[in-house]
Design a protein around this motif. Structure first.
Motif, PDB file in Angstrom:
ATOM      1  N   UNK A 123      13.800  -0.274  11.776  1.00 31.55           N
ATOM      2  CA  UNK A 123      12.891  -0.731  10.738  1.00 31.55           C
ATOM      3  C   UNK A 123      11.503  -1.034  11.299  1.00 31.55           C
ATOM      4  N   UNK A 124      11.439  -1.608  12.485  1.00 33.22           N
ATOM      5  CA  UNK A 124      10.123  -1.919  13.042  1.00 33.22           C
ATOM      6  C   UNK A 124       9.315  -0.652  13.326  1.00 33.22           C
ATOM      7  N   UNK A 125       9.978   0.435  13.684  1.00 36.33           N
ATOM      8  CA  UNK A 125       9.291   1.716  13.904  1.00 36.33           C
ATOM      9  C   UNK A 125       8.796   2.275  12.576  1.00 36.33           C
ATOM     10  N   UNK A 126       9.625   2.222  11.555  1.00 35.31           N
ATOM     11  CA  UNK A 126       9.243   2.693  10.218  1.00 35.31           C
ATOM     12  C   UNK A 126       8.051   1.884   9.700  1.00 35.31           C
ATOM     13  N   UNK A 127       8.098   0.571   9.880  1.00 37.15           N
ATOM     14  CA  UNK A 127       6.999  -0.275   9.426  1.00 37.15           C
ATOM     15  C   UNK A 127       5.720   0.005  10.215  1.00 37.15           C
ATOM     16  N   UNK A 128       5.837   0.276  11.504  1.00 39.42           N
ATOM     17  CA  UNK A 128       4.656   0.604  12.313  1.00 39.42           C
ATOM     18  C   UNK A 128       4.030   1.919  11.838  1.00 39.42           C
ATOM     19  N   UNK A 129       4.865   2.909  11.522  1.00 36.46           N
ATOM     20  CA  UNK A 129       4.353   4.182  10.988  1.00 36.46           C
ATOM     21  C   UNK A 129       3.642   3.945   9.660  1.00 36.46           C
ATOM     22  N   UNK A 130       4.244   3.108   8.824  1.00 39.02           N
ATOM     23  CA  UNK A 130       3.640   2.766   7.539  1.00 39.02           C
ATOM     24  C   UNK A 130       2.286   2.101   7.748  1.00 39.02           C
ATOM     25  N   UNK A 131       2.224   1.123   8.644  1.00 39.83           N
ATOM     26  CA  UNK A 131       0.971   0.402   8.865  1.00 39.83           C
ATOM     27  C   UNK A 131      -0.115   1.318   9.425  1.00 39.83           C
ATOM     28  N   UNK A 132       0.264   2.262  10.293  1.00 48.71           N
ATOM     29  CA  UNK A 132      -0.708   3.237  10.804  1.00 48.71           C
ATOM     30  C   UNK A 132      -1.261   4.092   9.670  1.00 48.71           C
ATOM     31  N   UNK A 133      -0.368   4.586   8.828  1.00 54.48           N
ATOM     32  CA  UNK A 133      -0.796   5.417   7.692  1.00 54.48           C
ATOM     33  C   UNK A 133      -1.630   4.601   6.716  1.00 54.48           C
ATOM     34  N   UNK A 134      -1.232   3.366   6.456  1.00 59.80           N
ATOM     35  CA  UNK A 134      -1.979   2.503   5.546  1.00 59.80           C
ATOM     36  C   UNK A 134      -3.381   2.247   6.074  1.00 59.80           C
ATOM     37  N   UNK A 135      -3.513   2.021   7.363  1.00 62.08           N
ATOM     38  CA  UNK A 135      -4.834   1.816   7.968  1.00 62.08           C
ATOM     39  C   UNK A 135      -5.721   3.044   7.757  1.00 62.08           C
ATOM     40  N   UNK A 136      -5.149   4.232   7.942  1.00 63.35           N
ATOM     41  CA  UNK A 136      -5.903   5.471   7.697  1.00 63.35           C
ATOM     42  C   UNK A 136      -6.357   5.546   6.240  1.00 63.35           C
ATOM     43  N   UNK A 137      -5.453   5.227   5.328  1.00 64.57           N
ATOM     44  CA  UNK A 137      -5.781   5.295   3.895  1.00 64.57           C
ATOM     45  C   UNK A 137      -6.867   4.277   3.526  1.00 64.57           C
ATOM     46  N   UNK A 138      -6.782   3.091   4.083  1.00 71.68           N
ATOM     47  CA  UNK A 138      -7.804   2.069   3.827  1.00 71.68           C
ATOM     48  C   UNK A 138      -9.157   2.544   4.340  1.00 71.68           C
ATOM     49  N   UNK A 139      -9.187   3.072   5.549  1.00 70.05           N
ATOM     50  CA  UNK A 139     -10.455   3.562   6.113  1.00 70.05           C
ATOM     51  C   UNK A 139     -11.036   4.700   5.288  1.00 70.05           C
ATOM     52  N   UNK A 140     -10.185   5.606   4.828  1.00 68.83           N
ATOM     53  CA  UNK A 140     -10.657   6.708   3.981  1.00 68.83           C
ATOM     54  C   UNK A 140     -11.206   6.178   2.656  1.00 68.83           C
ATOM     55  N   UNK A 141     -10.511   5.233   2.070  1.00 70.35           N
ATOM     56  CA  UNK A 141     -10.930   4.677   0.780  1.00 70.35           C
ATOM     57  C   UNK A 141     -12.278   3.974   0.920  1.00 70.35           C
ATOM     58  N   UNK A 142     -12.412   3.169   1.960  1.00 64.25           N
ATOM     59  CA  UNK A 142     -13.678   2.434   2.186  1.00 64.25           C
ATOM     60  C   UNK A 142     -14.817   3.424   2.425  1.00 64.25           C
ATOM     61  N   UNK A 143     -14.559   4.474   3.194  1.00 63.43           N
ATOM     62  CA  UNK A 143     -15.588   5.484   3.472  1.00 63.43           C
ATOM     63  C   UNK A 143     -16.032   6.179   2.184  1.00 63.43           C
ATOM     64  N   UNK A 144     -15.085   6.503   1.322  1.00 61.45           N
ATOM     65  CA  UNK A 144     -15.435   7.169   0.059  1.00 61.45           C
ATOM     66  C   UNK A 144     -16.160   6.218  -0.887  1.00 61.45           C
ATOM     67  N   UNK A 145     -15.748   4.962  -0.851  1.00 61.06           N
ATOM     68  CA  UNK A 145     -16.368   3.956  -1.723  1.00 61.06           C
ATOM     69  C   UNK A 145     -17.830   3.743  -1.315  1.00 61.06           C
ATOM     70  N   UNK A 146     -18.132   3.905  -0.032  1.00 63.00           N
ATOM     71  CA  UNK A 146     -19.476   3.645   0.477  1.00 63.00           C
ATOM     72  C   UNK A 146     -20.448   4.782   0.120  1.00 63.00           C
ATOM     73  N   UNK A 147     -19.916   5.964  -0.183  1.00 60.32           N
ATOM     74  CA  UNK A 147     -20.775   7.103  -0.528  1.00 60.32           C
ATOM     75  C   UNK A 147     -21.291   6.935  -1.957  1.00 60.32           C
ATOM     76  N   UNK A 148     -22.615   6.917  -2.137  1.00 59.86           N
ATOM     77  CA  UNK A 148     -23.151   6.731  -3.497  1.00 59.86           C
ATOM     78  C   UNK A 148     -22.964   7.931  -4.386  1.00 59.86           C
TER      79      UNK A 148
END
Length: 119
Positions: A94-119
């Protein structure tokens, strides 16, 4: 063919459901305005992550007294220890699955913030 469909529906009913509560602040100072939309988009992006074992759901974490990760199986809430045992039955951790999830979530957050910043 019908037997295959029955087997699949029985298997999907035995997936671990993992609800992750995400704090709005992770999306920046105006995260509260975006968190619901982000959770919906992120869920779609996570649909294939460890899909043989679990299904991911995201929700805003407006109440900090609620735990971040909540596990359930067939509609019944599981303790962390029981979720660990369930995942171990698939020779996974479970800790490996959660780590994979958190890595993917971090990528998604960064992508979302980057898109939100584009006017």
């Amino acid at each position: 063919m019908e037997d295959l469909l029955n087997t699949r529906s029985q298997y999907s009913a035995t997936k671990l459901v993992i609800l992750y509560r995400l704090e709005p602040g992770c999306l920046g100072p105006d995260g509260v305005d975006h968190i619901v939309t982000f959770c919906q988009l992120a869920e779609r992006a996570l649909v294939h992550l460890n899909a043989d074992i679990c299904q991911w759901f995201l929700a805003p974490r407006f109440d900090k007294s609620l735990i971040e990760f909540q596990y359930s199986l067939a509609g019944k809430v599981l303790s962390h220890d029981k979720a660990v045992k369930f995942v171990a039955s698939f020779d996974q951790q479970l800790d490996v699955i959660e780590a994979q999830f958190e890595d993917k979530l971090t990528q998604l957050i960064n992508q979302y913030i980057a898109r939100k910043a584009v006017p």
